[in-house]
Design a protein around this motif. Structure first.
Motif, PDB file in Angstrom:
ATOM      1  N   LYS A 166       0.925  -1.251   0.023  1.00 49.59           N
ATOM      2  CA  LYS A 166      -0.203   0.040   0.024  1.00 49.59           C
ATOM      3  C   LYS A 166       0.993   1.518  -0.021  1.00 49.59           C
ATOM      4  O   LYS A 166       1.690   1.405   0.665  1.00 49.59           O
ATOM      5  N   GLY A 167       0.621   2.262  -0.908  1.00 49.85           N
ATOM      6  CA  GLY A 167       1.225   3.342  -1.039  1.00 49.85           C
ATOM      7  C   GLY A 167       2.601   3.446  -1.745  1.00 49.85           C
ATOM      8  O   GLY A 167       3.250   4.593  -1.815  1.00 49.85           O
ATOM      9  N   GLU A 238       2.404   0.556   5.387  1.00 50.98           N
ATOM     10  CA  GLU A 238       2.209   1.356   4.533  1.00 50.98           C
ATOM     11  C   GLU A 238       3.388   2.260   4.174  1.00 50.98           C
ATOM     12  O   GLU A 238       4.181   2.635   4.837  1.00 50.98           O
TER      13      GLU A 238
END
Length: 426
Positions: A166-167, A238
């Motif tokens: 994620k990210g 993240e």
């Protein structure tokens, strides 16, 4: 090819492919080996370039400039051809491994059997033969060959596995996979995060710690780092523009993220008629008996899928076992029996909670596999001393990596060895 001998194609000329060429002659089998590079060595051919080569073909090697083996030379030499290093070490540099493989090729007269800079684009089953479509990269011509058997020896470090974190798409620093790492000057005065604590992760964390402002290593395990100047972190939760948030909610600002998250088994040249498929994660190859014989088409084998093993001896034994089957010196069980073996093997892995990315890690069952393979193929097993050296190396690698390459081993006989710890560092 015009010969009355049975004919085998060998795809790749690293450790496993060279073992194949050598043993074919002994079994009275003619062979042609196709190698993408312009020299032997496979993984052990260093190239500074990353991405694609001058022919638009993906760079296969994942070597970096300063790499040394993480296994002692006694577990890297072929039977009847000692690995003599120029340096006083049991853990040679990649250039020494490359030299050894070239000398092995010359000693056994393997080079005339190799078509260098030939790119196999398709293998398919046609009637009772294997049809290979091959591009000669030197002149761009396409060629068609027919063989009675095929050894797939193209290794397992060509297609990096990049997890979807994620990210990661908004990170303003640099993200790369260790497949594209070459020199540690990219880490100088940077804050570096290494993701993954397998062999590559530990190696690159050490490389980074020599020149970076800070080095972190993120992995599933809660074990701390055995390397000085390397800070352990849990899994990534993240990635933000300039920092990484971990599952314990701690945060670190970093400049470079290197994913050492392994590779996917990748055979884009295999037609459906081969009867082989790879699971969706690229970690497990379906329909292999004893992890190397194609159950659907037993005149095809896959040499060298295993990791964490005594590679040269294992690959050599697998080649000999396949050639015994191919020349009808031994017989395979029925297809139903081979499928039953595969089901039992998959069930065993599940019972032992072995994750798919360790499906071909042999270290825990190395003695059992060698015994099973040599019994099945009626081959002589390797000296027990090699298993003992392998076990010590595995323990040191896990418990005190910084000490690993200070060990020297001397084989005394088939059962005993002498280990000496040198004072020099890494």
């Amino acid at each position: 090819m015009s010969t009355n001998k049975p004919q085998v194609a060998i795809i790749g000329c690293g450790y496993s492919g060279l073992a194949g060429i050598r043993r074919c002659r002994e079994f009275g089998v003619d062979c042609v080996a196709f190698e993408l590079a312009n020299e032997v060595g496979g993984l052990w051919v260093y190239k500074e370039e990353i991405g694609e080569d001058e022919y638009g073909v993906p760079i296969q090697t994942s070597l970096y400039q300063s790499v040394r083996t993480n296994s002692p030379k006694q577990t890297l030499e072929f039977p009847d051809f000692p690995f003599i290093t120029k340096e006083d070490t049991c853990y040679p540099r990649h250039t020494e491994v490359g030299r050894y493989l070239n000398e092995f090729s010359q000693h056994f007269g393997l080079l005339p059997k190799i078509k260098f800079q030939h790119y196999v684009t398709c293998i398919k089953r046609v009637a009772d033969q294997w049809e290979l479509l091959v591009t000669n990269l030197r002149d761009g011509t396409n060629e068609t060959y027919y063989f009675d058997g095929v050894m797939i020896c193209n290794g397992h470090t060509a297609k990096p596995h990049m997890p979807n974190v994620k990210g990661s798409n908004r990170f303003k620093g640099r993200i790369l996979h260790c497949h594209d790492y070459r020199r540690n000057d990219i880490f100088k005065n940077k804050k570096v995060l290494i993701v993954g604590k397998g062999p590559s992760g530990i190696e690159l964390a050490y490389e980074s710690s020599l020149v970076a402002m800070a080095t972190y290593i993120s992995c599933r395990s809660e074990d701390g780092s055995s390397l000085p100047k390397v800070i352990s972190k849990p899994k990534i939760k993240e990635i933000k523009e300039c920092q990484v948030i971990f599952t314990d909610e701690s945060q670190e600002f970093v400049d470079i993220i290197v994913f050492c998250t392994g590779y996917q088994y990748y055979f884009p040249f295999l037609d459906d008629s081969c009867g082989i498929s790879v699971d969706e994660d690229g970690q497990v190859i379906n329909s292999l008996y004893k992890h190397f014989i194609n159950i659907e088409q037993p005149t095809m084998c896959f040499i060298g899928l295993f990791q964490r093993t005594i590679i040269s001896f294992l690959f050599d034994l697998q080649v000999q076992a396949f050639l015994k089957i191919f020349t009808k010196k031994i017989s395979l069980p029925s297809k139903a029996e081979m499928l039953e073996w595969l089901k039992n093997e998959n069930d065993r892995q599940k019972r032992n909670n072995i994750p798919k990315n360790r499906y071909y890690h042999l270290s825990a069952n190395i003695v059992e596999y060698f015994e099973d393979l040599t019994t099945f193929a009626r081959l002589k097993n390797i000296p027990p001393v090699l298993f003992k050296i392998f076990r010590q190396n595995e323990r040191t690698y896990t418990e005190n990596f910084y000490e690993l390459r200070r060990w020297n081993f001397e084989i005394l006989d088939d059962y005993n060895y002498k280990a000496t710890l040198k004072q020099t560092e890494y």
